[in-house]
Design an enzyme around this catalytic site. Structure first.
Site, PDB file in Angstrom:
ATOM      1  CB  SER A  47      -0.991   0.040   1.287  1.00 50.71           C
ATOM      2  OG  SER A  47      -1.774  -1.183   1.421  1.00 50.71           O
ATOM      3  NE  ARG A  57       1.467   9.883 -13.423  1.00 50.27           N
ATOM      4  CZ  ARG A  57       2.654   9.506 -13.696  1.00 50.27           C
ATOM      5  NH1 ARG A  57       3.723  10.204 -13.261  1.00 50.27           N
ATOM      6  NH2 ARG A  57       2.839   8.514 -14.433  1.00 50.27           N
ATOM      7  CG  HIS A  60       4.603  14.365 -12.397  1.00 53.41           C
ATOM      8  ND1 HIS A  60       4.658  13.121 -12.478  1.00 53.41           N
ATOM      9  CD2 HIS A  60       6.131  14.842 -12.100  1.00 53.41           C
ATOM     10  CE1 HIS A  60       5.694  12.643 -12.481  1.00 53.41           C
ATOM     11  NE2 HIS A  60       6.678  13.445 -12.289  1.00 53.41           N
ATOM     12  CB  SER A  86      -4.606   1.049   6.163  1.00 53.04           C
ATOM     13  OG  SER A  86      -4.335  -0.246   6.678  1.00 53.04           O
ATOM     14  N   GLY A  87      -5.481  -1.403   3.766  1.00 53.63           N
ATOM     15  CA  GLY A  87      -6.598  -2.354   3.338  1.00 53.63           C
ATOM     16  C   GLY A  87      -7.392  -2.643   4.691  1.00 53.63           C
ATOM     17  CB  SER A  88      -6.008  -4.551   7.771  1.00 55.07           C
ATOM     18  OG  SER A  88      -4.874  -3.572   8.144  1.00 55.07           O
ATOM     19  N   GLY A  89      -7.094  -1.171   7.648  1.00 54.80           N
ATOM     20  CA  GLY A  89      -7.431  -0.171   8.321  1.00 54.80           C
ATOM     21  C   GLY A  89      -6.971  -0.549   9.814  1.00 54.80           C
ATOM     22  CD  GLU A  90      -8.432  -2.483  12.986  1.00 50.87           C
ATOM     23  OE1 GLU A  90      -7.592  -1.876  13.796  1.00 50.87           O
ATOM     24  OE2 GLU A  90      -9.673  -2.221  12.752  1.00 50.87           O
ATOM     25  CB  THR A  91      -1.252  -1.174   9.077  1.00 49.05           C
ATOM     26  OG1 THR A  91      -1.606  -2.061   8.360  1.00 49.05           O
ATOM     27  CG2 THR A  91       0.340  -1.270   9.406  1.00 49.05           C
ATOM     28  CB  SER A 148      -3.128  -8.847  -4.429  1.00 49.76           C
ATOM     29  OG  SER A 148      -1.971  -9.422  -4.001  1.00 49.76           O
ATOM     30  CD  GLU A 151      -1.558  -5.235  -1.051  1.00 54.49           C
ATOM     31  OE1 GLU A 151      -0.924  -5.822  -1.653  1.00 54.49           O
ATOM     32  OE2 GLU A 151      -1.951  -5.301   0.337  1.00 54.49           O
ATOM     33  CG  ASP A 159      -2.817   6.480 -11.469  1.00 52.44           C
ATOM     34  OD1 ASP A 159      -2.053   6.977 -11.232  1.00 52.44           O
ATOM     35  OD2 ASP A 159      -2.183   5.368 -12.140  1.00 52.44           O
TER      36      ASP A 159
HETATM   37  O1  LIG Z   1       2.381  -5.015   1.646  1.00 47.35           O
HETATM   38  C1  LIG Z   1       1.150  -5.646   2.051  1.00 47.35           C
HETATM   39  C2  LIG Z   1       0.916  -7.098   2.563  1.00 47.35           C
HETATM   40  O2  LIG Z   1       1.706  -7.555   1.283  1.00 47.35           O
HETATM   41  C3  LIG Z   1      -0.477  -7.349   2.149  1.00 47.35           C
HETATM   42  O3  LIG Z   1      -1.096  -7.848   0.737  1.00 47.35           O
HETATM   43  C4  LIG Z   1       0.289  -4.508   3.008  1.00 47.35           C
HETATM   44  O4  LIG Z   1      -0.042  -3.477   2.090  1.00 47.35           O
HETATM   45  C5  LIG Z   1       0.829  -4.073   4.042  1.00 47.35           C
HETATM   46  O5  LIG Z   1       1.128  -4.926   4.804  1.00 47.35           O
HETATM   47  C6  LIG Z   1       0.043  -2.869   4.863  1.00 47.35           C
HETATM   48  O6  LIG Z   1      -1.228  -3.619   5.244  1.00 47.35           O
HETATM   49  P1  LIG Z   1      -2.648  -2.641   5.199  1.00 47.35           P
HETATM   50  O7  LIG Z   1      -2.059  -1.401   5.918  1.00 47.35           O
HETATM   51  O8  LIG Z   1      -3.534  -3.608   5.802  1.00 47.35           O
HETATM   52  O9  LIG Z   1      -2.750  -2.256   3.846  1.00 47.35           O
END
Ligand SMILES: O=C([C@H](O)CO)[C@H](O)[C@H](O)COP(=O)(O)O
Length: 184
Positions: A47, A57, A60, A86-91, A148, A151, A159
């Site tokens: 991410s 960008r 730019h 953040s995909g999980s929103g928990e990192t 994946s 991300e 974009d």
């Molecule tokens: O790199 C990552 C991992 O490979 C999961 O596919 C994540 O982007 C990274 O761990 C951060 O996690 P999130 O904050 O949940 O996006």
């Protein structure tokens, strides 16, 4: 299956996922980008790679945009825009940064899979990408491993925000190329 079949499946997942992203919240973020003095983008792991592409960008386009964690990144100030993907929103590290950005008085824009996540709940602007998060396991949302789909979707969304900003501010690829690095 061969790789072209997987490519077709990935593109179908991206189209399905990004088709569910709210235009209204995306527009809110584009407006906030135009109003902020400085913009900071944070993300962990993959991410974080997408954050770097987005900041490049924005640079730019003439915006004062920075990747959180780089040696040349300045201080966040009240009224700045802090964007966290953040995909999980928990990192944990991103949650701590988001809390600090909020305390300083920045506008927080959170892009996650879950508005009820710890980071999602802190967003003044929240964009939900309804993809599989990294620890979700076999969710049925993706054939791809871990986060994946989130991300990839994040990069395409970023974009799309760039194109929307360019459209609103009459910017072209030619004008943006003028600020591209010339030491490469
Ligand atoms: O790199 C990552 C991992 O490979 C999961 O596919 C994540 O982007 C990274 O761990 C951060 O996690 P999130 O904050 O949940 O996006």
């Amino acid at each position: 299956m061969n790789s072209s079949s997987f490519t077709t499946d990935i593109l179908a997942e991206l189209s399905h996922t990004l088709g569910q992203v709210s235009d209204e919240t995306a527009d809110q973020l584009v407006s906030a980008m135009g109003q902020a003095n400085q913009i900071f983008v944070a993300g962990g792991g993959r991410s974080g790679f997408m954050a770097k592409a987005f900041v490049m960008r924005m640079m730019h386009m003439g915006l004062n945009a920075y990747v959180v964690g780089e040696t040349v990144t300045p201080s966040l100030e009240a009224g700045d825009l802090f964007i966290v993907g953040s995909g999980s929103g928990e990192t944990g590290s991103l949650l701590a940064m988001t809390e600090k950005a909020k305390t300083i008085g920045a506008t927080v824009a959170a892009v996650t899979t879950n508005p009820e996540s710890s980071i999602g709940k802190l967003g003044d602007i929240h964009i939900t990408i309804p993809a599989q998060a990294k620890a979700e396991g076999a969710s049925g949302k993706s054939i791809q491993p871990m986060g994946s789909l989130f991300e990839q979707s994040l990069l395409v969304l970023y974009d799309a925000l760039i194109l929307s900003y360019m459209d609103k501010h009459q910017l072209t690829s030619d004008t943006m190329y003028g600020t591209h690095a010339n030491l490469e």
